[in-house]
Design a protein around this motif. Structure first.
Motif, PDB file in Angstrom:
ATOM      1  N   GLU A  18       0.820  -1.205   0.000  1.00  0.00           N
ATOM      2  CA  GLU A  18       0.000   0.000   0.000  1.00  0.00           C
ATOM      3  C   GLU A  18       0.858   1.261   0.000  1.00  0.00           C
ATOM      4  O   GLU A  18       0.523   2.257  -0.644  1.00  0.00           O
ATOM      5  CB  GLU A  18      -0.908  -0.012   1.241  1.00  0.00           C
ATOM      6  N   LYS A  19       1.983   1.218   0.712  1.00  0.00           N
ATOM      7  CA  LYS A  19       2.870   2.383   0.767  1.00  0.00           C
ATOM      8  C   LYS A  19       3.440   2.704  -0.607  1.00  0.00           C
ATOM      9  O   LYS A  19       3.467   3.867  -1.036  1.00  0.00           O
ATOM     10  CB  LYS A  19       4.009   2.111   1.761  1.00  0.00           C
ATOM     11  N   THR A  20       3.890   1.675  -1.318  1.00  0.00           N
ATOM     12  CA  THR A  20       4.416   1.887  -2.671  1.00  0.00           C
ATOM     13  C   THR A  20       3.321   2.374  -3.609  1.00  0.00           C
ATOM     14  O   THR A  20       3.563   3.237  -4.468  1.00  0.00           O
ATOM     15  CB  THR A  20       5.019   0.578  -3.205  1.00  0.00           C
ATOM     16  N   ALA A  21       2.115   1.843  -3.461  1.00  0.00           N
ATOM     17  CA  ALA A  21       1.002   2.282  -4.309  1.00  0.00           C
ATOM     18  C   ALA A  21       0.704   3.765  -4.088  1.00  0.00           C
ATOM     19  O   ALA A  21       0.482   4.514  -5.050  1.00  0.00           O
ATOM     20  CB  ALA A  21      -0.240   1.434  -4.023  1.00  0.00           C
ATOM     21  N   LYS A  22       0.702   4.207  -2.824  1.00  0.00           N
ATOM     22  CA  LYS A  22       0.463   5.624  -2.549  1.00  0.00           C
ATOM     23  C   LYS A  22       1.556   6.495  -3.156  1.00  0.00           C
ATOM     24  O   LYS A  22       1.273   7.559  -3.714  1.00  0.00           O
ATOM     25  CB  LYS A  22       0.390   5.848  -1.038  1.00  0.00           C
ATOM     26  N   ALA A  23       2.808   6.034  -3.047  1.00  0.00           N
ATOM     27  CA  ALA A  23       3.915   6.809  -3.616  1.00  0.00           C
ATOM     28  C   ALA A  23       3.786   6.909  -5.137  1.00  0.00           C
ATOM     29  O   ALA A  23       4.018   7.977  -5.721  1.00  0.00           O
ATOM     30  CB  ALA A  23       5.255   6.165  -3.228  1.00  0.00           C
ATOM     31  N   ARG A  24       3.393   5.801  -5.802  1.00  0.00           N
ATOM     32  CA  ARG A  24       3.242   5.833  -7.263  1.00  0.00           C
ATOM     33  C   ARG A  24       2.067   6.697  -7.682  1.00  0.00           C
ATOM     34  O   ARG A  24       2.139   7.420  -8.679  1.00  0.00           O
ATOM     35  CB  ARG A  24       3.092   4.405  -7.788  1.00  0.00           C
TER      36      ARG A  24
END
Length: 699
Positions: free
Chosen positions: A174-180
């Motif tokens: 989820e953290k990577t998705a938010k960053a992308r």
């Protein structure tokens, strides 16, 4: 206290925050306040230094968002140049009659040294620089920014869908998705800002021409009328000063325009612009050799500058030879290794040993076989991207489904096509497809605005129409609304889809025991009271497989074990126990189908059809039997109504009485794989049921 406040006011962080307002106020002050000649030289030098710095930062940025503040920098530098133009115009008109250095050494140097003190040459050079800046660089960069902004905005839905697909497949957290997602929004904002900021540069070029004309006319008027200079002397003096002033401003403007063009025209984010240009322009030895040959032939023509042409041809030829030698080194190493392997194969073999149990190879629970062109994707030595994705898949599967599946055994298979792969479950193929490393799969989610040029195919996981495209077509595909994924993601998504569909078969006796052992670490008494006192482990495994077979996760093992322990003394039938467990998990089941607190919008059986099915089940016993004509009508109507439910954005869910649930679930699943059959007892009392369609109403 006052000293403490002053220390906080002049701290490093506060000074950094105050630097931008102070700089803007200083720039605006130069337009209205007279500046000493020395300060004017300092600011002109600072302007040149800033423009060079901006261009170098643009060249060394690996992607446009690395220099996201560039639109603001463009505005500030443009404002700085115009302020310096106003300040220098004031000094030129006030003190220009006193000599060529009246407006400072920088303007004098640009007016005399760069153009040799010749006004005609100065005007021509200034006009040429302005045309290059305005017509070529600024116009081209502005057009690229405009098109990029439009395509970036059009591509946002497709990119968001690709992020959601990676998140659902377990490839990212989820953290990577938010960053992308944040990066996509910033990219759209950046190109939109660049589209508007390019107008600053265009306006600056126009302003430079107007300021030049106004200064020449104004200087001529001031010199002749106010200072009684001869018309020729006034024209020469003020024109040179004006040209020097214009060149001092126009050259930094040209550099900034080049920086803007470099930022918006780059494609890809693999490295800085210098490295990309060198790597792509001078990497092919054939191109270098052909260029050397053409230049060498031109150098042999009489009348041509032979030495220069032949010298350049020799340099290109040496570069082609050097690049070709570097490319041949890995091939020669590979040939040496192949020869060694052949020699080892040709060596005398030891006599075959007697057969043993070691020759009986167990069947892999999950297997992935790939063609030889896909080997780099799964090669640990080459840091294959697919290996990382498969590890992420198993972790996400364990978190969402509730148990750890068997590892995926990967091996190459030379019998497959070079780009083909095959997924096997217990030695039996359950899926296959093709992937093309270096290319991307543009998937049509159903609302694209046009076709793509590429290899037409279908998404192997969900059967959606798609195209295999080159890397250069990614932005175009995003702009048309396609979901674009790389080759590793295609295989990983297909594998994840099949694992979820066959979760029940992946839960073997060993996995069930490991799951019970894991629960037993926290609740040993709960597990010991159930297995093997009340139920054998095979019965527990069968109940869990029934749940997984119908898409119900088994994460809440505490509730499952408690229900089994409660009803096992009275009933050992896995089907009946599964129904009791489903009723206990009803809140989670309904929440998964209808998130939030919204209405439970379901299909239902027409009352007369429901009575017929109940009578048929009672008459034929536990297995149930439906008259063939009725079965055909039931299948057809259920498929039609389920499709209408999906078309309006609702999950196809059929609500039936508890005794009919298992029978209809098994009967309808083959015809409508996406259909979920739930019983009345599974719906929590807090949820409102609304029947949207009746199966059998037209019968």
């Amino acid at each position: 206290m006052n000293a403490l406040n002053l220390r906080e006011l002049f701290s490093v962080s506060n000074l950094r925050q105050l630097s931008a307002p102070i700089l803007i106020v200083m720039i605006l002050s130069m337009m209205v306040l007279p500046l000493p000649v020395f300060l004017l030289d300092v600011f002109f030098t600072f302007n040149i230094a800033v423009s060079v710095m901006v261009m170098l930062v643009a060249m060394y940025s690996k992607k446009p968002l690395d220099f996201s503040v560039f639109p603001t920098v463009l505005l500030v530098t443009t404002l700085l140049r115009l302020s310096l133009n106003v300040a220098s115009t004031r000094i030129v008109l006030l003190n220009g009659h006193s000599g060529p250095d009246a407006a400072g050494k920088v303007i004098e140097a640009f007016g005399h040294f760069l153009v040799g003190g010749n006004t005609a040459v100065g005007i021509v050079v200034f006009v040429i620089l302005t045309i290059i800046n305005f017509v070529v660089i600024t116009k081209g960069a502005g057009r690229i920014a405009e098109v990029s902004a439009r395509f970036t905005l059009d591509a946002m839905p497709g990119k968001q869908m690709a992020i959601d697909a990676d998140l659902n497949a377990g490839l990212i957290d989820e953290k990577t998705a938010k960053a992308r997602r944040k990066e996509i929004a910033q990219e759209a904002d950046f190109y939109g800002a660049m589209d508007g900021a390019s107008k600053f540069v265009r306006g600056d070029a126009v302003a430079g021409i107007l300021i030049l004309v106004i200064n020449i006319i104004g200087g001529l008027f001031v010199g002749v009328v106010q200072h009684n200079m001869a018309a020729g002397d006034a024209a020469h003096t003020y024109t040179l000063l004006t040209i020097g002033d214009g060149l001092v401003a126009q050259i930094p403007a040209l550099i900034i325009s080049v920086a803007a063009g470099l930022v918006v025209s780059r494609v890809g984010d693999e490295g800085d612009i210098g490295g990309l240009v060198i790597g792509q322009l001078f990497s092919n030895p054939q191109v270098l050799a052909l260029t050397a040959g053409i230049i060498g032939v031109l150098g042999l023509i009489p009348g041509m500058p032979n030495f220069v042409f032949l010298l350049l041809a020799a340099g290109l030829g040496w570069l082609a030879w050097s690049r070709n030698r570097k490319l041949m080194e890995p091939e020669s190493v590979a040939q040496t290794q192949a020869a060694a392997a052949q020699a080892a194969a040709a060596a005398p073999q030891a006599e075959a040993q007697e057969a043993s149990w070691n020759d009986v190879a167990p069947v892999d629970v999950l297997g992935l076989e790939v063609g030889y062109r896909l080997i780099p994707m799964v090669d640990k030595g080459q840091d294959g991207e697919l290996l990382k994705r498969i590890r992420g898949l198993r972790k996400k599967f364990a978190q969402e489904v509730g148990f750890l599946s068997a590892p995926v055994h990967i091996r190459d298979n030379l019998e497959l096509k070079p780009n083909a792969y095959r997924i096997a479950l217990k030695g039996v193929e359950i899926g296959s497809g093709e992937a093309y490393p270096g290319q991307y799969l543009a998937i049509n989610p159903g609302r694209v605005s046009g076709p793509m040029s590429g290899r037409e195919t279908k998404d192997p996981a969900f059967g959606l129409p798609a195209y295999w495209i080159d890397a250069g077509s990614r932005e175009q595909a995003h702009g048309l609304g396609y979901t674009v994924v790389d080759a590793s993601t295609v295989v990983a998504t297909h594998l994840n889809h099949l694992i979820l569909n066959h979760a029940a078969e992946l839960l073997g006796r060993q996995e069930t025991q490991a799951l019970l052992d894991h629960i037993g670490k926290e609740s040993p008494k709960l597990v010991d009271d159930l297995v093997p006192k009340l139920l054998p482990i095979s019965a527990v495994q069968r109940v869990l497989q029934n749940l997984l077979d119908e898409g119900v996760n088994i994460r809440d093992m505490r509730t499952i074990i408690e229900v089994l322990a409660e009803f096992a003394p009275r009933n050992q039938d896995p089907v009946e126990l599964t129904s009791k467990v489903r009723e206990a998990l009803g809140r989670a089941i309904i929440q998964g189908l209808f998130p939030g607190t919204a209405e439970v919008q379901v299909m239902a059986l027409e009352p007369s059809l429901e009575r017929i099915l109940m009578q048929a089940m009672s008459a034929s016993g536990e297995g149930g039997a439906i008259e063939p004509g009725l079965a055909d009508t039931l299948l057809r109507q259920t498929a039609q109504i389920a499709q209408r439910q999906e078309d309006i954005g609702l999950p196809p869910v059929l609500l039936v009485p508890a005794p009919l649930r298992m029978l209809l679930s098994r009967f309808l699943r083959r015809a409508v794989p996406t259909l979920k059959v739930i019983s009345n007892a599974e719906v929590p009392e807090s949820r409102t049921i609304r029947v949207t369609a009746m199966v059998g109403a037209a019968a």
